[in-house]
Design a protein around this motif. Structure first.
Motif, short mmCIF file in Angstrom:
data_model
loop_
_atom_site.label_atom_id
_atom_site.label_comp_id
_atom_site.label_asym_id
_atom_site.label_seq_id
_atom_site.Cartn_x
_atom_site.Cartn_y
_atom_site.Cartn_z
N LEU A 244 -1.18 -12.90 -0.77
CA LEU A 244 -1.15 -14.22 -1.41
C LEU A 244 -2.38 -15.03 -1.03
O LEU A 244 -3.07 -15.59 -1.89
N VAL A 245 -2.66 -15.08 0.29
CA VAL A 245 -3.80 -15.87 0.76
C VAL A 245 -5.08 -15.37 0.10
O VAL A 245 -5.86 -16.16 -0.44
N SER A 246 -5.28 -14.04 0.11
CA SER A 246 -6.54 -13.51 -0.41
C SER A 246 -6.70 -13.79 -1.90
O SER A 246 -7.76 -14.21 -2.35
N VAL B 242 -1.97 -23.19 4.57
CA VAL B 242 -3.07 -23.98 5.14
C VAL B 242 -4.37 -23.17 5.05
O VAL B 242 -5.46 -23.73 4.92
N LEU B 243 -4.22 -21.84 5.06
CA LEU B 243 -5.41 -20.99 5.01
C LEU B 243 -6.13 -21.10 3.66
O LEU B 243 -7.32 -20.84 3.58
N LEU B 244 -5.39 -21.51 2.63
CA LEU B 244 -6.02 -21.69 1.31
C LEU B 244 -7.02 -22.83 1.34
O LEU B 244 -7.93 -22.91 0.51
N GLN C 297 2.83 -31.82 7.09
CA GLN C 297 2.45 -30.91 8.16
C GLN C 297 1.95 -29.60 7.55
O GLN C 297 2.71 -28.85 6.95
N LEU C 298 0.64 -29.36 7.68
CA LEU C 298 0.08 -28.14 7.08
C LEU C 298 -0.07 -27.03 8.10
O LEU C 298 -0.10 -25.85 7.75
#
Lengths: 304, 366
Positions: free
Chosen positions: A96-98, A167-169, A160-161
């Motif tokens: 998902l993040v990538s 948050v990595l996005l 709150q992230l």
């Protein structure tokens, strides 16, 4: 008579010349094969060792036998990982993040690069250099201030992230956007100016020039940038280590380290298996896009 | 289709003035060539008409409307670039139809127009190819096709033949002329090649240093140049210039070229030059074809003189000869059968009926 004489005279010199040239070439080829083989061995030994270890049981790994041979091959490590919800969560988070980071990066970088490469505006040159300078600041320097920023943001807004995978996005594009923008500026700059002038005269807007001329023509560059963005987000370690802690929020690299190393007990078989499985998606992407990438490069897409 | 008018058009880059106030009227259907050395402002002028460059001052009108602030796509112009600027990822047909597709023309109409243009340019069998599979000449045809299908008010050509080899250039020149005879669209064509300018243009605009030196038909420019620049620029080999003085000998006006060479002027010329001061520094301009081998029965106004030839260049249908007169290298054209040999003396004749007299200081033709 005369003509045969000419042929007789020129024939030997010509062959000698050819032979000496091909001898040069043969040696050059031998040397390149020698060094390429050396390099291939050097580069492929670690993954090979990972593969061997991943096929062993923990008992065999710790046994004092030849580490380069599998005496009792087993897929138990694979079965265990692929049936563990935890590992699949890591995998899902990483994917998902990538995917999101690549999308966000491209959506920002491509128009940014187009603007910086083509629309001459006040400060565009400085801005282009600035983009590159951003990339030069190492993440080890950035992660503390970034963390602090999210804490302050959380205190101020109540959102709150930290310790959420998404948050990595926000964090990863600080690495990928500058670099991809820089790559794309280079590719766009190599497109002859007349091409967009022709498009403009043909009635294209800036946006149409970008989507219908620049992106197709600079596709090899776009793919290179995509591969880069994907690799960076897939392999990123420091940021997820800092920003995420709960097991269900972890991405693959951090997940493997934090869950498969329990105290001083290393589940080597599973660590290696996890790492191998984690290396698969980038490998597949490279395999698929590389052909296209090279084809694009050799086609000389920007030659009018 | 439309006329194009330039009124006091100026282009300034920071401190550099590339175009210094140009006035030009281009009639509907006219083929006008802007010609001049590099840096003379011809390309900048064309790009201002296209809308690719802003105008610092003045007005540009297309079809009577001031288009100073109209973006290129709304000016209804088409442009052909020196490096063709074909879209490399599109086929020939896609390249040609790009503009029409952007304007959402119906598919059938696009096809008709592309087919028609392809037939006109003889590229029917190439429509499915990509630009990289085409030769230079074919690419240039496609670039022209892209302009034709749009059916614009004005065609703009920016040195379209400069990337082609000499033979192909001649061929494409004819091709461009044929196309213009068929579609009759107002055309502005930029080149540094004066032969291209002469052969293609209805009217030639000679530019130098950001200004227009002279506007006229090819023949007017060739036979009645207004300035030394135009006289020297148009024609190949270039016009010869030599310093000279007017002198009166026995009540008749003469022109003195060297201490030993002095010619009586033909009556028509004497009449034209009678007001010039005898002390003015003057230049005689004479084209190579007006310096030929002396004939035993010279026409009036054709005056013989003797020189020692420096170099000869046999060209087949004629022989170019070069000699030095008062430090200047002079070129003449003689019959290939005339006995011209390098290093040998030769009796030549200068046709003063076709001479030009220039003021050396101002460069103006008198």
């Amino acid at each position: 008579m005369t003509s045969t004489a000419v042929i007789d005279k020129s024939a030997p010199t010509r062959t000698v010349k050819l032979r000496s040239m091909s001898r040069d070439r043969t040696w050059a080829l031998r040397w390149s094969y020698f060094f390429l083989t050396l390099f291939a061995i050097f580069a492929l030994i670690p993954p090979l060792y990972m593969l061997i270890t991943s096929l062993k049981t923990s008992a065999e790994i710790s046994a004092a036998t030849n580490p380069w041979w599998v005496y009792h091959p087993t897929l138990s490590n694979y079965v265990e990982l692929l049936t563990s919800n935890q590992f699949l969560t890591f995998f899902r988070n990483s994917a998902l993040v990538s995917i999101f980071v690549v999308t966000i990066t491209m959506l920002i970088s491509v128009p940014a690069a187009f603007a910086l490469a083509r629309m001459r505006f006040w400060g565009s040159a400085t801005l282009a250099t600035g983009v590159f300078l951003t990339y030069l600041i190492p993440e080890t320097l950035l992660f503390l201030p970034l963390f602090k920023m999210f804490v302050v943001f959380g205190d101020m807004t109540g959102i709150q992230l930290i310790n959420k995978w998404y948050v990595l996005l926000i964090v990863y594009p600080t690495l990928t956007v500058p670099f991809c923008t820089w790559i794309m500026i280079g590719y766009f700059a190599s497109i002859p100016k007349e091409l967009d002038e022709a498009a403009i005269i043909d009635g294209a807007s800036w946006f149409q020039t970008l989507t219908r001329i620049f992106i197709p023509v600079a596709l090899p560059g776009l793919i290179a940038a995509t591969i880069f963005a994907f690799t960076v987000s897939w392999a990123q370690f420091l940021y997820p280590l800092v920003f995420t802690t709960s097991t269900d929020q972890l991405v693959l690299p951090v997940g493997i380290i934090t869950t498969l190393i329990k105290g001083d007990v290393f589940a080597w078989g599973q660590i290696m298996t996890g790492a191998l499985l984690g290396a698969a998606p980038p490998l597949i992407i490279y395999a698929f896009l590389m052909d296209y990438y090279i084809a694009g490069l050799t086609a000389g897409a920007t030659k009018g | 289709m439309a006329d194009v008018t330039l009124r006091k058009v100026v282009k300034r880059y920071d401190e550099v003035e590339a175009v210094r106030g140009i006035d030009l009227d281009i009639a509907d259907h006219e083929f006008v060539v802007l010609v001049g050395p590099s840096g003379c402002g011809k390309s900048t002028t064309l790009r201002m008409i296209a809308g690719l460059e802003d105008i610092t001052d003045g007005d540009i009108m297309i079809g009577g409307d001031v288009v100073n602030d109209v973006p290129p796509k709304d000016r209804d112009i088409a442009m052909v670039f020196q490096n063709y600027a074909l879209y490399p990822h599109m086929t020939v047909a896609e390249n040609m139809s790009f503009g029409l597709r952007l304007k959402r023309y119906p598919k059938a109409e696009i096809k008709t127009r592309v087919d028609e243009a392809a037939r006109m340019l003889d590229i029917v069998e190439l429509v499915d190819r990509k630009p990289k599979q085409l030769s230079g000449g074919q690419r240039q045809r496609v670039a022209m096709g892209r302009a034709i299908v749009r059916n614009p008010k004005v065609f703009l050509f920016d040195e379209p033949l400069s990337n082609l080899d000499a033979k192909l250039r001649v061929q494409m020149r004819i091709e461009i002329k044929k196309v213009h005879q068929k579609v009759r669209t107002t055309t502005v064509y930029v080149t540094h090649d004066q032969i291209e300018a002469m052969t293609l243009a209805d009217r030639v605009v000679v530019m130098n240093n950001g200004r227009i030196e002279q506007v006229g038909t090819p023949n007017e420019l060739y036979h009645k140049p207004a300035t030394r620049f135009v006289a020297g620029f148009i024609g190949s080999p270039a016009m010869n210039f030599m310093t000279c003085k007017l002198e009166d000998v026995g009540g008749k006006m003469h022109i003195r070229l060297t201490d030993s060479i002095i010619f009586p002027l033909p009556p028509a010329r004497a009449e034209r030059y009678k007001t010039i001061s005898r002390t003015d520094k003057l230049l005689l301009g004479i084209r190579p074809e007006h310096i030929t081998e002396a004939s035993p029965h010279p026409e009036p106004g054709v005056e013989p003189f003797d020189v020692v030839l420096d170099v000869i260049e046999p060209m087949g249908m004629e022989t170019m000869i070069y000699f030095i007169m008062e430090g200047a290298e002079i070129c003449g054209r003689v019959n290939p059968n005339a006995d011209a040999r390098a290093g040998a003396p030769m009796r030549l004749a200068m046709d003063l009926n076709n001479m030009h007299l220039l003021n050396e200081a101002s460069g103006a033709v008198i």
